[in-house]
Design a protein around this motif. Structure first.
Motif, mmCIF file in Angstrom:
data_model
loop_
_atom_site.group_PDB
_atom_site.id
_atom_site.type_symbol
_atom_site.label_atom_id
_atom_site.label_comp_id
_atom_site.label_asym_id
_atom_site.label_seq_id
_atom_site.Cartn_x
_atom_site.Cartn_y
_atom_site.Cartn_z
ATOM 1 N N ALA A 104 0.766 -1.330 -0.125
ATOM 2 C CA ALA A 104 -0.066 -0.007 0.101
ATOM 3 C C ALA A 104 0.798 1.123 0.040
ATOM 4 C CB ALA A 104 -1.008 0.026 1.055
ATOM 5 N N SER A 105 2.038 1.354 0.516
ATOM 6 C CA SER A 105 2.952 2.415 0.527
ATOM 7 C C SER A 105 4.182 2.407 -0.040
ATOM 8 C CB SER A 105 3.063 2.540 2.027
ATOM 9 O OG SER A 105 4.084 1.832 2.560
ATOM 10 N N ALA A 106 4.663 1.054 -0.499
ATOM 11 C CA ALA A 106 5.961 0.867 -1.169
ATOM 12 C C ALA A 106 7.139 1.217 -0.022
ATOM 13 C CB ALA A 106 6.177 1.623 -2.479
ATOM 14 N N LYS A 107 6.808 1.291 1.103
ATOM 15 C CA LYS A 107 7.833 1.534 2.222
ATOM 16 C C LYS A 107 8.523 0.180 2.573
ATOM 17 C CE LYS A 107 8.103 2.921 6.996
ATOM 18 N NZ LYS A 107 7.503 3.198 8.089
ATOM 19 N N ILE A 108 9.611 0.192 2.736
ATOM 20 C CA ILE A 108 10.280 -1.107 3.241
ATOM 21 C C ILE A 108 10.463 -1.059 4.801
ATOM 22 C CG2 ILE A 108 12.579 -2.226 3.281
ATOM 23 C CD1 ILE A 108 13.276 -0.871 0.631
ATOM 24 N N ILE A 109 10.100 -2.335 5.274
ATOM 25 C CA ILE A 109 9.816 -2.480 6.781
ATOM 26 C C ILE A 109 10.843 -3.767 7.129
ATOM 27 C CG2 ILE A 109 7.804 -0.944 7.044
ATOM 28 C CD1 ILE A 109 6.367 -3.856 7.400
ATOM 29 N N SER A 110 11.255 -3.378 8.685
ATOM 30 C CA SER A 110 11.958 -4.652 8.989
ATOM 31 C C SER A 110 11.505 -4.923 10.387
ATOM 32 C CB SER A 110 13.718 -4.379 8.753
ATOM 33 O OG SER A 110 13.906 -3.317 9.295
ATOM 34 N N GLN A 111 10.825 -4.373 10.772
ATOM 35 C CA GLN A 111 10.353 -4.513 12.413
ATOM 36 C C GLN A 111 8.996 -5.019 12.596
ATOM 37 O OE1 GLN A 111 12.518 -3.943 14.924
ATOM 38 N NE2 GLN A 111 14.016 -3.491 13.146
ATOM 39 N N THR A 112 8.848 -6.108 13.269
ATOM 40 C CA THR A 112 7.651 -6.815 13.229
ATOM 41 C C THR A 112 6.387 -5.829 13.572
ATOM 42 O OG1 THR A 112 8.765 -8.863 14.313
ATOM 43 C CG2 THR A 112 6.253 -8.516 14.807
ATOM 44 N N GLU A 113 6.587 -4.912 14.576
ATOM 45 C CA GLU A 113 5.504 -3.724 14.859
ATOM 46 C C GLU A 113 5.105 -3.273 13.607
ATOM 47 O OE1 GLU A 113 8.576 -4.199 16.557
ATOM 48 O OE2 GLU A 113 7.846 -5.076 18.451
ATOM 49 N N GLU A 114 6.039 -2.743 12.923
ATOM 50 C CA GLU A 114 5.724 -1.763 11.599
ATOM 51 C C GLU A 114 4.869 -2.852 10.465
ATOM 52 O OE1 GLU A 114 9.401 0.923 10.328
ATOM 53 O OE2 GLU A 114 9.988 -0.996 10.577
ATOM 54 N N LEU A 115 5.322 -3.998 10.622
ATOM 55 C CA LEU A 115 4.462 -5.187 9.809
ATOM 56 C C LEU A 115 3.043 -5.165 10.270
ATOM 57 C CD1 LEU A 115 4.208 -7.217 7.427
ATOM 58 C CD2 LEU A 115 4.915 -8.727 9.191
ATOM 59 N N GLN A 116 2.989 -5.307 11.580
ATOM 60 C CA GLN A 116 1.633 -5.634 12.183
ATOM 61 C C GLN A 116 0.654 -4.233 11.796
ATOM 62 O OE1 GLN A 116 2.972 -6.178 15.944
ATOM 63 N NE2 GLN A 116 2.477 -8.102 16.161
ATOM 64 N N GLN A 117 1.174 -3.085 11.867
ATOM 65 C CA GLN A 117 0.498 -1.949 11.527
ATOM 66 C C GLN A 117 0.302 -1.686 10.242
ATOM 67 O OE1 GLN A 117 -0.613 0.336 14.217
ATOM 68 N NE2 GLN A 117 -1.653 1.172 12.444
ATOM 69 N N ALA A 118 1.165 -2.038 9.311
ATOM 70 C CA ALA A 118 0.903 -2.050 7.856
ATOM 71 C C ALA A 118 -0.200 -2.939 7.612
ATOM 72 C CB ALA A 118 2.311 -2.357 7.088
ATOM 73 N N LEU A 119 -0.413 -4.099 8.180
ATOM 74 C CA LEU A 119 -1.201 -5.051 7.614
ATOM 75 C C LEU A 119 -2.653 -4.319 8.230
ATOM 76 C CD1 LEU A 119 0.236 -8.356 8.714
ATOM 77 C CD2 LEU A 119 -0.340 -7.649 6.558
ATOM 78 N N LEU A 120 -2.860 -3.736 9.227
ATOM 79 C CA LEU A 120 -4.059 -3.034 9.407
ATOM 80 C C LEU A 120 -4.262 -1.752 8.787
ATOM 81 C CD1 LEU A 120 -3.672 -3.240 13.412
ATOM 82 C CD2 LEU A 120 -4.909 -4.674 11.926
ATOM 83 N N GLU A 121 -3.351 -1.229 8.232
ATOM 84 C CA GLU A 121 -3.691 0.000 7.587
ATOM 85 C C GLU A 121 -4.035 -0.257 6.141
ATOM 86 O OE1 GLU A 121 -0.256 2.182 8.120
ATOM 87 O OE2 GLU A 121 -0.868 2.930 10.237
ATOM 88 N N GLN A 122 -3.559 -1.292 5.491
ATOM 89 C CA GLN A 122 -3.769 -1.720 4.169
ATOM 90 C C GLN A 122 -5.343 -1.854 3.955
ATOM 91 O OE1 GLN A 122 -1.548 -4.847 2.177
ATOM 92 N NE2 GLN A 122 -2.209 -6.203 3.847
#
Length: 122
Positions: A104-122
């Motif tokens: 959804a953002s093309a942002k590269i993430i490497s932290q679990t918390e960021e992944l969890q938030q990204a899943l909710l935001e997409q």
């Protein structure tokens, strides 16, 4: 999908159009596929109304309905987010092994918390 269009102008027109409505529409910009193609997703009537608005503002040469199973990346999906968050809370998340590019953002993430938030935001 709308094309050829300027994504920044579509977003600006969406915000202007939204302010003219008595209530928040159940649609939004779901994706920018290319520098000249935007996908709008949501409730059919709201999407049609926004596309009609765009056609009065500037030239949209082509509008194509996409064959999708649900109005993903739109406000219609908001009720599902709480249920998803509850389910995700029951998962034992470990550290990420590899970076992920968020669709959804093309942002590269490497932290679990960021992944969890990204899943909710997409």
């Amino acid at each position: 999908a709308l094309f050829p269009v300027d994504p920044a102008r579509v977003e600006s027109e969406f915000l202007s159009w939204q302010r003219t409505l008595p209530e928040t529409p159940l649609c939004g910009i779901a994706a920018v596929n290319t520098p000249s193609q935007v996908v709008v997703s949501g409730e059919r009537g709201a999407v049609d109304s926004f596309i009609t608005h765009l056609k009065t503002c500037f030239r949209v040469r082509r509008v194509r309905d996409l064959d999708v199973s649900a109005p993903f990346h739109s406000p219609v999906m908001r009720p599902v987010v709480e249920e998803l968050a509850t389910g995700m809370a029951n998962i034992n998340w470990g550290p990420m092994r590899h970076p992920v590019i968020v669709n959804a953002s093309a942002k590269i993430i490497s932290q679990t918390e960021e992944l969890q938030q990204a899943l909710l935001e997409q």
